[in-house]
Design a protein around this motif. Structure first.
Motif, PDB file in Angstrom:
ATOM      1  N   ASN A   1       0.837  -1.201   0.000  1.00 24.98           N
ATOM      2  CA  ASN A   1       0.000   0.000   0.000  1.00 24.98           C
ATOM      3  C   ASN A   1       0.868   1.246   0.000  1.00 24.98           C
ATOM      4  OD1 ASN A   1      -2.111  -1.745   0.265  1.00 24.98           O
ATOM      5  ND2 ASN A   1      -2.742  -1.057   2.280  1.00 24.98           N
ATOM      6  N   ALA A   2       0.390   2.266  -0.705  1.00 28.93           N
ATOM      7  CA  ALA A   2       1.071   3.554  -0.666  1.00 28.93           C
ATOM      8  C   ALA A   2       0.875   4.206   0.706  1.00 28.93           C
ATOM      9  CB  ALA A   2       0.524   4.458  -1.767  1.00 28.93           C
ATOM     10  N   ASP A   3       1.811   5.056   1.083  1.00 30.67           N
ATOM     11  CA  ASP A   3       1.773   5.654   2.421  1.00 30.67           C
ATOM     12  C   ASP A   3       0.464   6.391   2.745  1.00 30.67           C
ATOM     13  OD1 ASP A   3       5.332   6.483   2.594  1.00 30.67           O
ATOM     14  OD2 ASP A   3       4.230   4.652   3.079  1.00 30.67           O
ATOM     15  N   PRO A   4      -0.118   7.158   1.803  1.00 34.05           N
ATOM     16  CA  PRO A   4      -1.340   7.910   2.146  1.00 34.05           C
ATOM     17  C   PRO A   4      -2.526   7.032   2.541  1.00 34.05           C
ATOM     18  CG  PRO A   4      -0.338   8.806   0.171  1.00 34.05           C
ATOM     19  CD  PRO A   4       0.353   7.511   0.446  1.00 34.05           C
ATOM     20  N   VAL A   5      -2.489   5.743   2.194  1.00 36.59           N
ATOM     21  CA  VAL A   5      -3.649   4.892   2.463  1.00 36.59           C
ATOM     22  C   VAL A   5      -3.338   3.767   3.436  1.00 36.59           C
ATOM     23  CG1 VAL A   5      -4.561   5.444   0.178  1.00 36.59           C
ATOM     24  CG2 VAL A   5      -3.302   3.308   0.530  1.00 36.59           C
ATOM     25  N   LYS A   6      -2.121   3.701   3.927  1.00 34.68           N
ATOM     26  CA  LYS A   6      -1.771   2.629   4.868  1.00 34.68           C
ATOM     27  C   LYS A   6      -2.626   2.719   6.115  1.00 34.68           C
ATOM     28  CE  LYS A   6       2.940   1.565   3.438  1.00 34.68           C
ATOM     29  NZ  LYS A   6       4.381   1.629   3.728  1.00 34.68           N
ATOM     30  N   GLY A   7      -3.118   1.571   6.531  1.00 36.89           N
ATOM     31  CA  GLY A   7      -3.983   1.520   7.701  1.00 36.89           C
ATOM     32  C   GLY A   7      -5.449   1.777   7.392  1.00 36.89           C
ATOM     33  N   ARG A   8      -5.738   2.215   6.155  1.00 39.89           N
ATOM     34  CA  ARG A   8      -7.130   2.499   5.773  1.00 39.89           C
ATOM     35  C   ARG A   8      -7.608   1.629   4.606  1.00 39.89           C
ATOM     36  NH1 ARG A   8      -8.462   7.355   3.774  1.00 39.89           N
ATOM     37  NH2 ARG A   8      -6.410   7.767   2.862  1.00 39.89           N
ATOM     38  N   PHE A   9      -6.745   1.357   3.661  1.00 43.18           N
ATOM     39  CA  PHE A   9      -7.108   0.582   2.473  1.00 43.18           C
ATOM     40  C   PHE A   9      -6.405  -0.764   2.495  1.00 43.18           C
ATOM     41  CE2 PHE A   9      -7.794   4.396  -0.657  1.00 43.18           C
ATOM     42  CZ  PHE A   9      -8.636   5.000   0.260  1.00 43.18           C
ATOM     43  N   THR A  10      -7.069  -1.776   1.956  1.00 44.76           N
ATOM     44  CA  THR A  10      -6.446  -3.065   1.703  1.00 44.76           C
ATOM     45  C   THR A  10      -6.820  -3.527   0.301  1.00 44.76           C
ATOM     46  OG1 THR A  10      -8.314  -4.287   2.660  1.00 44.76           O
ATOM     47  CG2 THR A  10      -6.468  -3.757   4.129  1.00 44.76           C
ATOM     48  N   ILE A  11      -6.113  -4.547  -0.185  1.00 38.20           N
ATOM     49  CA  ILE A  11      -6.337  -5.020  -1.557  1.00 38.20           C
ATOM     50  C   ILE A  11      -6.545  -6.526  -1.535  1.00 38.20           C
ATOM     51  CG2 ILE A  11      -3.823  -5.055  -1.979  1.00 38.20           C
ATOM     52  CD1 ILE A  11      -4.543  -4.323  -4.970  1.00 38.20           C
ATOM     53  N   PRO A  12      -7.722  -6.981  -1.109  1.00 43.29           N
ATOM     54  CA  PRO A  12      -7.999  -8.420  -1.124  1.00 43.29           C
ATOM     55  C   PRO A  12      -8.250  -8.909  -2.552  1.00 43.29           C
ATOM     56  CG  PRO A  12      -9.923  -7.207  -0.384  1.00 43.29           C
ATOM     57  CD  PRO A  12      -8.839  -6.211  -0.538  1.00 43.29           C
ATOM     58  N   ARG A  13      -8.095 -10.199  -2.744  1.00 43.82           N
ATOM     59  CA  ARG A  13      -8.355 -10.755  -4.063  1.00 43.82           C
ATOM     60  C   ARG A  13      -9.063 -12.091  -3.933  1.00 43.82           C
ATOM     61  NH1 ARG A  13      -2.430 -12.862  -6.342  1.00 43.82           N
ATOM     62  NH2 ARG A  13      -2.218 -14.629  -4.922  1.00 43.82           N
ATOM     63  N   ASP A  14      -9.751 -12.460  -4.996  1.00 48.09           N
ATOM     64  CA  ASP A  14     -10.435 -13.739  -5.101  1.00 48.09           C
ATOM     65  C   ASP A  14      -9.873 -14.434  -6.331  1.00 48.09           C
ATOM     66  OD1 ASP A  14     -12.191 -15.853  -5.608  1.00 48.09           O
ATOM     67  OD2 ASP A  14     -13.908 -14.767  -4.816  1.00 48.09           O
ATOM     68  N   ASN A  15      -8.974 -15.372  -6.118  1.00 48.62           N
ATOM     69  CA  ASN A  15      -8.313 -16.033  -7.251  1.00 48.62           C
ATOM     70  C   ASN A  15      -9.301 -16.815  -8.112  1.00 48.62           C
ATOM     71  OD1 ASN A  15      -5.776 -15.058  -6.574  1.00 48.62           O
ATOM     72  ND2 ASN A  15      -5.291 -16.814  -5.296  1.00 48.62           N
ATOM     73  N   ALA A  16     -10.311 -17.393  -7.493  1.00 49.55           N
ATOM     74  CA  ALA A  16     -11.289 -18.186  -8.244  1.00 49.55           C
ATOM     75  C   ALA A  16     -12.057 -17.325  -9.239  1.00 49.55           C
ATOM     76  CB  ALA A  16     -12.247 -18.873  -7.294  1.00 49.55           C
ATOM     77  N   LYS A  17     -12.205 -16.038  -8.915  1.00 47.48           N
ATOM     78  CA  LYS A  17     -12.951 -15.121  -9.788  1.00 47.48           C
ATOM     79  C   LYS A  17     -12.017 -14.199 -10.578  1.00 47.48           C
ATOM     80  CE  LYS A  17     -16.994 -14.916  -6.752  1.00 47.48           C
ATOM     81  NZ  LYS A  17     -17.900 -14.028  -5.961  1.00 47.48           N
ATOM     82  N   ASN A  18     -10.693 -14.387 -10.412  1.00 46.65           N
ATOM     83  CA  ASN A  18      -9.723 -13.493 -11.073  1.00 46.65           C
ATOM     84  C   ASN A  18     -10.054 -12.030 -10.803  1.00 46.65           C
ATOM     85  OD1 ASN A  18      -8.256 -15.644 -12.305  1.00 46.65           O
ATOM     86  ND2 ASN A  18      -9.839 -15.787 -13.873  1.00 46.65           N
ATOM     87  N   THR A  19     -10.371 -11.746  -9.559  1.00 48.58           N
ATOM     88  CA  THR A  19     -10.845 -10.427  -9.178  1.00 48.58           C
ATOM     89  C   THR A  19     -10.047  -9.887  -8.002  1.00 48.58           C
ATOM     90  OG1 THR A  19     -13.082 -10.907  -9.948  1.00 48.58           O
ATOM     91  CG2 THR A  19     -12.838  -9.122  -8.347  1.00 48.58           C
ATOM     92  N   VAL A  20      -9.695  -8.611  -8.086  1.00 52.32           N
ATOM     93  CA  VAL A  20      -9.126  -7.921  -6.945  1.00 52.32           C
ATOM     94  C   VAL A  20     -10.081  -6.813  -6.527  1.00 52.32           C
ATOM     95  CG1 VAL A  20      -6.730  -8.441  -7.511  1.00 52.32           C
ATOM     96  CG2 VAL A  20      -7.775  -6.340  -8.379  1.00 52.32           C
ATOM     97  N   TYR A  21     -10.025  -6.482  -5.278  1.00 54.04           N
ATOM     98  CA  TYR A  21     -10.866  -5.447  -4.711  1.00 54.04           C
ATOM     99  C   TYR A  21      -9.987  -4.360  -4.092  1.00 54.04           C
ATOM    100  CZ  TYR A  21     -14.135  -9.362  -4.997  1.00 54.04           C
ATOM    101  OH  TYR A  21     -14.882 -10.420  -5.447  1.00 54.04           O
TER     102      TYR A  21
END
Length: 115
Positions: A59-79
């Motif tokens: 994560n970039a510094d401005p969003v650390k602690g607030r944003f995350t980037i989960p993913r679903d490999n079965a759906k080839n999707t990131v959030y």
């Protein structure tokens, strides 16, 4: 070729949450990492977060602690799970897929945070 389709932006009050998604299709096996960038009016596009094909998030510094980037490999999707949103997070958010030799981009989704 890799195709990226985004959804899930919108308008939210400061302190709220949003969770846009990015679905990849095509030559998935070529992807080294997927991530999110954003571009606010009058500003350059900047990296927000990315996750490698081995599952390591950054994560970039401005969003650390607030944003995350989960993913679903079965759906080839990131959030992009965005919590504690601030007015300065207002931007068009773009999904990115990095492959050897270049990048692919989604169409962008608007995120607006009101104060």
């Amino acid at each position: 070729q890799v195709q990226l389709v985004e959804s899930g932006g919108g308008l939210v009050q400061a302190g709220g949450s949003l969770r846009p998604s990015c679905a990849a299709s095509g030559s998935i096996f070529r992807i080294n990492a997927m991530g999110w960038y954003r571009q606010a009016p009058g500003k350059q596009r900047e990296l927000v977060a990315f996750i490698t094909h081995t599952g390591r998030p950054n994560n970039a510094d401005p969003v650390k602690g607030r944003f995350t980037i989960p993913r679903d490999n079965a759906k080839n999707t990131v959030y992009l799970q965005m919590n504690s949103l601030r007015p300065e997070d207002t931007a068009v958010y773009y999904c990115n897929a990095n492959v050897i030799g270049g990048d692919y981009w989604g169409q962008g989704t608007q995120v607006t945070v009101s104060s």
